[in-house]
Design a protein around this motif. Sequence first.
Motif, PDB file in Angstrom:
ATOM      1  N   ILE A 138      84.231  90.898  15.695  1.00  0.00           N
ATOM      2  CA  ILE A 138      83.260  90.968  14.371  1.00  0.00           C
ATOM      3  C   ILE A 138      81.870  90.690  14.942  1.00  0.00           C
ATOM      4  N   GLN A 139      81.734  90.181  16.049  1.00  0.00           N
ATOM      5  CA  GLN A 139      80.190  90.107  16.464  1.00  0.00           C
ATOM      6  C   GLN A 139      79.745  91.423  17.036  1.00  0.00           C
ATOM      7  N   LEU A 140      80.732  91.851  17.838  1.00  0.00           N
ATOM      8  CA  LEU A 140      80.334  93.504  18.431  1.00  0.00           C
ATOM      9  C   LEU A 140      80.195  94.364  17.098  1.00  0.00           C
ATOM     10  N   LEU A 141      81.110  94.383  16.260  1.00  0.00           N
ATOM     11  CA  LEU A 141      81.074  95.471  14.802  1.00  0.00           C
ATOM     12  C   LEU A 141      79.677  94.897  14.274  1.00  0.00           C
ATOM     13  N   GLU A 142      79.408  93.793  13.955  1.00  0.00           N
ATOM     14  CA  GLU A 142      77.948  93.523  13.070  1.00  0.00           C
ATOM     15  C   GLU A 142      76.907  94.008  14.159  1.00  0.00           C
ATOM     16  N   ALA A 143      76.798  93.592  15.329  1.00  0.00           N
ATOM     17  CA  ALA A 143      75.516  94.001  16.189  1.00  0.00           C
ATOM     18  C   ALA A 143      75.674  95.463  15.914  1.00  0.00           C
ATOM     19  N   HIS A 144      76.633  96.414  15.992  1.00  0.00           N
ATOM     20  CA  HIS A 144      76.650  97.665  15.907  1.00  0.00           C
ATOM     21  C   HIS A 144      76.097  98.097  14.422  1.00  0.00           C
ATOM     22  N   ARG A 145      76.862  97.324  13.301  1.00  0.00           N
ATOM     23  CA  ARG A 145      76.346  97.774  11.844  1.00  0.00           C
ATOM     24  C   ARG A 145      74.717  97.564  11.855  1.00  0.00           C
ATOM     25  N   ASP A 146      74.304  96.446  12.424  1.00  0.00           N
ATOM     26  CA  ASP A 146      72.864  96.211  12.297  1.00  0.00           C
ATOM     27  C   ASP A 146      71.926  97.388  12.996  1.00  0.00           C
ATOM     28  N   ARG A 147      72.565  97.796  14.157  1.00  0.00           N
ATOM     29  CA  ARG A 147      71.771  99.007  14.771  1.00  0.00           C
ATOM     30  C   ARG A 147      71.873 100.270  13.882  1.00  0.00           C
ATOM     31  N   VAL A 148      73.144 100.547  13.369  1.00  0.00           N
ATOM     32  CA  VAL A 148      73.448 101.587  12.285  1.00  0.00           C
ATOM     33  C   VAL A 148      72.164 101.496  11.161  1.00  0.00           C
TER      34      VAL A 148
ATOM     35  N   TYR B 104      85.406  96.970  22.525  1.00  0.00           N
ATOM     36  CA  TYR B 104      86.202  96.664  21.263  1.00  0.00           C
ATOM     37  C   TYR B 104      87.827  96.838  21.644  1.00  0.00           C
ATOM     38  N   ALA B 105      88.025  97.932  22.362  1.00  0.00           N
ATOM     39  CA  ALA B 105      89.449  98.291  22.398  1.00  0.00           C
ATOM     40  C   ALA B 105      90.143  97.182  23.455  1.00  0.00           C
ATOM     41  N   GLU B 106      89.475  96.766  24.339  1.00  0.00           N
ATOM     42  CA  GLU B 106      89.926  95.752  25.029  1.00  0.00           C
ATOM     43  C   GLU B 106      90.251  94.259  24.223  1.00  0.00           C
ATOM     44  N   LEU B 107      89.203  94.113  23.511  1.00  0.00           N
ATOM     45  CA  LEU B 107      89.335  92.832  22.726  1.00  0.00           C
ATOM     46  C   LEU B 107      90.412  93.096  21.471  1.00  0.00           C
ATOM     47  N   ALA B 108      90.784  94.335  21.048  1.00  0.00           N
ATOM     48  CA  ALA B 108      91.641  94.483  20.094  1.00  0.00           C
ATOM     49  C   ALA B 108      93.086  94.141  20.646  1.00  0.00           C
ATOM     50  N   LYS B 109      93.262  94.429  22.071  1.00  0.00           N
ATOM     51  CA  LYS B 109      94.355  94.233  22.824  1.00  0.00           C
ATOM     52  C   LYS B 109      94.896  92.661  22.768  1.00  0.00           C
ATOM     53  N   GLY B 110      93.712  91.763  22.710  1.00  0.00           N
ATOM     54  CA  GLY B 110      94.002  90.270  22.669  1.00  0.00           C
ATOM     55  C   GLY B 110      94.390  89.745  21.579  1.00  0.00           C
TER      56      GLY B 110
ATOM     57  N   PRO C  42      86.675  86.952  16.485  1.00  0.00           N
ATOM     58  CA  PRO C  42      85.387  86.653  16.649  1.00  0.00           C
ATOM     59  C   PRO C  42      84.492  87.469  17.338  1.00  0.00           C
ATOM     60  N   GLN C  43      85.192  87.676  18.386  1.00  0.00           N
ATOM     61  CA  GLN C  43      84.494  88.702  19.565  1.00  0.00           C
ATOM     62  C   GLN C  43      84.246  90.083  18.695  1.00  0.00           C
TER      63      GLN C  43
END
Length: 146
Positions: A104-114, A89-95, A101-102
Motif C-alpha cells: 500500500i505504501q509503495l503504491l500510494e507513493a507512486h500514485r502521488d508521483r503520478v 512490489y513483486a517481491e512484496l506480493a510474494k510475501g 501495508p508495504q
Amino acid sequence: MNDQSPDVENCGIDELVPKVGGPLTVGQVATMTGLSIDTLRWYERVGLLEGVARDHAGRRQYARTDLRRLAVLMRLRATGMPISEMLRYAELAKGGDATEPQRIQLLEAHRDRVLDHIANLHSDLDIINRKIAAYRGSRQSSAVSA
C-alpha cells in the motif's frame, strides 16, 4: 506476484484482460500486449512475472492469471514506476498478506508521483492552450484590421 485476496488481485484488471480459451504462447502474449518476446522473457528472468507454466517441450504457456499480473505491471510501467520499484512490489506480493501495508505504501507513493505529474501536465497544457488562443487572436485581429 500474488495479491492474495481475489478483490485485491482483480481490482479492475479483469476488464483489461481478454478472455482466453486456454494457455497462450509467448508470441501470442507479445502480439496481444505489444510487448516484445524479449521483454516478456526478461520480466520472467528478473522476477517480475513468475510461475508461467511450461508445456512438455518447455514452451511458455501463459494463463489468465499471468495476463492479469502482466496488465498490472504494464500499468505501473506506463505510469513511470521504475523497474526497481516494480521488482520491490513483486517481491512484496510474494510475501502474502503480511506485506500488504508495504505494498500500500509503495503504491500510494507512486500514485502521488503520478498525480504530481498529471498536475504538471495540466499546467503545461494550459500554457499551450493559451499560446494557441493568442495566435488565433492575433490572426483574427489581423483579419479584422485588413
